[in-house]
Motif scaffolding. Structure first.
Motif, PDB file in Angstrom:
ATOM      1  N   THR A  67      13.541  34.349  -1.920  1.00 46.55           N
ATOM      2  CA  THR A  67      13.485  34.828  -3.393  1.00 46.55           C
ATOM      3  C   THR A  67      13.010  33.771  -4.328  1.00 46.55           C
ATOM      4  OG1 THR A  67      15.368  35.959  -2.619  1.00 46.55           O
ATOM      5  CG2 THR A  67      14.837  36.057  -5.102  1.00 46.55           C
ATOM      6  N   LYS A  68      12.015  34.168  -5.150  1.00 43.68           N
ATOM      7  CA  LYS A  68      11.379  33.488  -6.275  1.00 43.68           C
ATOM      8  C   LYS A  68      12.489  33.686  -7.312  1.00 43.68           C
ATOM      9  CE  LYS A  68       7.365  31.833  -8.350  1.00 43.68           C
ATOM     10  NZ  LYS A  68       7.350  31.928  -9.736  1.00 43.68           N
ATOM     11  N   PHE A  74      12.597  28.548  -6.187  1.00 43.81           N
ATOM     12  CA  PHE A  74      12.929  29.603  -5.102  1.00 43.81           C
ATOM     13  C   PHE A  74      14.106  29.489  -4.452  1.00 43.81           C
ATOM     14  CE2 PHE A  74      10.386  26.658  -2.409  1.00 43.81           C
ATOM     15  CZ  PHE A  74      10.999  26.630  -1.186  1.00 43.81           C
ATOM     16  N   SER A  75      14.635  30.445  -3.596  1.00 41.69           N
ATOM     17  CA  SER A  75      15.981  30.464  -2.962  1.00 41.69           C
ATOM     18  C   SER A  75      15.648  30.912  -1.599  1.00 41.69           C
ATOM     19  CB  SER A  75      17.194  30.726  -3.661  1.00 41.69           C
ATOM     20  OG  SER A  75      17.241  32.166  -3.792  1.00 41.69           O
ATOM     21  N   ILE A  76      16.690  30.360  -0.499  1.00 42.31           N
ATOM     22  CA  ILE A  76      16.701  31.076   0.628  1.00 42.31           C
ATOM     23  C   ILE A  76      18.354  31.328   0.999  1.00 42.31           C
ATOM     24  CG2 ILE A  76      16.528  30.848   3.114  1.00 42.31           C
ATOM     25  CD1 ILE A  76      14.607  28.422   2.696  1.00 42.31           C
ATOM     26  N   SER A  77      18.543  32.789   1.070  1.00 45.09           N
ATOM     27  CA  SER A  77      19.917  33.210   1.382  1.00 45.09           C
ATOM     28  C   SER A  77      20.043  33.854   2.857  1.00 45.09           C
ATOM     29  CB  SER A  77      20.579  33.916   0.343  1.00 45.09           C
ATOM     30  OG  SER A  77      19.679  35.283  -0.017  1.00 45.09           O
ATOM     31  N   PHE A  78      20.850  34.130   3.153  1.00 44.55           N
ATOM     32  CA  PHE A  78      21.188  34.563   4.524  1.00 44.55           C
ATOM     33  C   PHE A  78      21.867  35.955   4.302  1.00 44.55           C
ATOM     34  CE2 PHE A  78      20.384  30.398   5.190  1.00 44.55           C
ATOM     35  CZ  PHE A  78      19.348  30.315   6.425  1.00 44.55           C
ATOM     36  N   CYS A  96       5.549  26.501  -5.676  1.00 45.46           N
ATOM     37  CA  CYS A  96       6.753  27.256  -5.643  1.00 45.46           C
ATOM     38  C   CYS A  96       6.121  28.582  -4.696  1.00 45.46           C
ATOM     39  CB  CYS A  96       7.356  27.780  -6.888  1.00 45.46           C
ATOM     40  SG  CYS A  96       8.816  28.677  -6.515  1.00 45.46           S
ATOM     41  N   GLN A  97       5.077  29.249  -5.187  1.00 47.43           N
ATOM     42  CA  GLN A  97       4.359  30.436  -4.662  1.00 47.43           C
ATOM     43  C   GLN A  97       3.973  29.965  -3.515  1.00 47.43           C
ATOM     44  OE1 GLN A  97       4.881  33.418  -6.314  1.00 47.43           O
ATOM     45  NE2 GLN A  97       4.177  34.431  -4.236  1.00 47.43           N
ATOM     46  N   GLU A  98       3.226  28.989  -3.037  1.00 47.02           N
ATOM     47  CA  GLU A  98       2.673  28.717  -1.716  1.00 47.02           C
ATOM     48  C   GLU A  98       3.928  28.596  -0.784  1.00 47.02           C
ATOM     49  OE1 GLU A  98       0.689  25.124  -2.259  1.00 47.02           O
ATOM     50  OE2 GLU A  98      -1.044  26.183  -3.336  1.00 47.02           O
ATOM     51  N   TRP A  99       5.052  27.916  -1.254  1.00 48.47           N
ATOM     52  CA  TRP A  99       6.337  28.016  -0.276  1.00 48.47           C
ATOM     53  C   TRP A  99       6.732  29.381  -0.088  1.00 48.47           C
ATOM     54  CZ3 TRP A  99       8.135  24.470   2.796  1.00 48.47           C
ATOM     55  CH2 TRP A  99       7.671  23.064   2.676  1.00 48.47           C
ATOM     56  N   VAL A 100       7.032  30.183  -0.871  1.00 45.97           N
ATOM     57  CA  VAL A 100       7.709  31.446  -0.822  1.00 45.97           C
ATOM     58  C   VAL A 100       6.647  32.257   0.175  1.00 45.97           C
ATOM     59  CG1 VAL A 100       8.063  33.775  -1.980  1.00 45.97           C
ATOM     60  CG2 VAL A 100       8.658  31.641  -2.846  1.00 45.97           C
TER      61      VAL A 100
END
Length: 149
Positions: A67-68, A74-78, A96-100
């Motif tokens: 999620t941006k 950005f974040s990563i959740s499970f 940030c957009q490239e990583w997402v």
């Protein structure tokens, strides 16, 4: 998914699809943003202290949400553990957009949907199932109707 530490370390040493030093916060109480080398290899996101060669952790990008959050964050959740949320702060909106985008493409679910899409396209063009030659065409994981949401 099963894997052993040696296999994971071997994977961490492989060339990365994407790597950068960015700020990261792990889901521990009182955790703060720390600069980490973050390295995407296949569908694992490894993170390292900036001065060490061995990873201090790895995230399997399966059943997760990328999620941006803000302009550079950005974040990563499970899915099964929404409170287990990793936050990353990039140097720019573009980074940030490239990583997402890279992380979303690296997920197992994305790879599975892509495989099914291309399998169907090849089958339309040739009339043959490209997975049949490997004896795996009937496996549930390669069928459209078996995806969990």
């Amino acid at each position: 998914m099963r894997y052993n530490e040696r296999e994971l370390l071997s994977l961490a040493r492989q060339p990365a699809e994407k790597a950068a030093e960015i700020l990261m916060r792990v889901p521990k109480k009182g955790s703060v943003l720390k600069k980490r080398l973050v390295k995407l290899v296949v569908n694992f996101l490894f993170y390292f202290r900036t001065d060490e060669a061995e990873p201090i952790g790895a995230l399997l990008l399966e059943h997760c949400r990328i999620t941006k959050e803000e302009e550079n964050v950005f974040s990563i959740s499970f899915v099964e553990e929404p409170e287990r949320k990793y936050c990353f702060e990039c140097d720019s909106e573009e980074q940030c957009q490239e990583w997402v985008e890279a992380l979303k493409r690296a997920s197992y679910e994305f790879m599975r949907r892509s495989l099914i899409f291309y399998r169907n396209e090849i089958q339309k063009m040739t009339g043959k199932d490209p997975l049949e030659q490997y004896g795996i065409s009937e496996e549930a994981r390669f069928q459209l109707g078996t995806q969990k949401q």
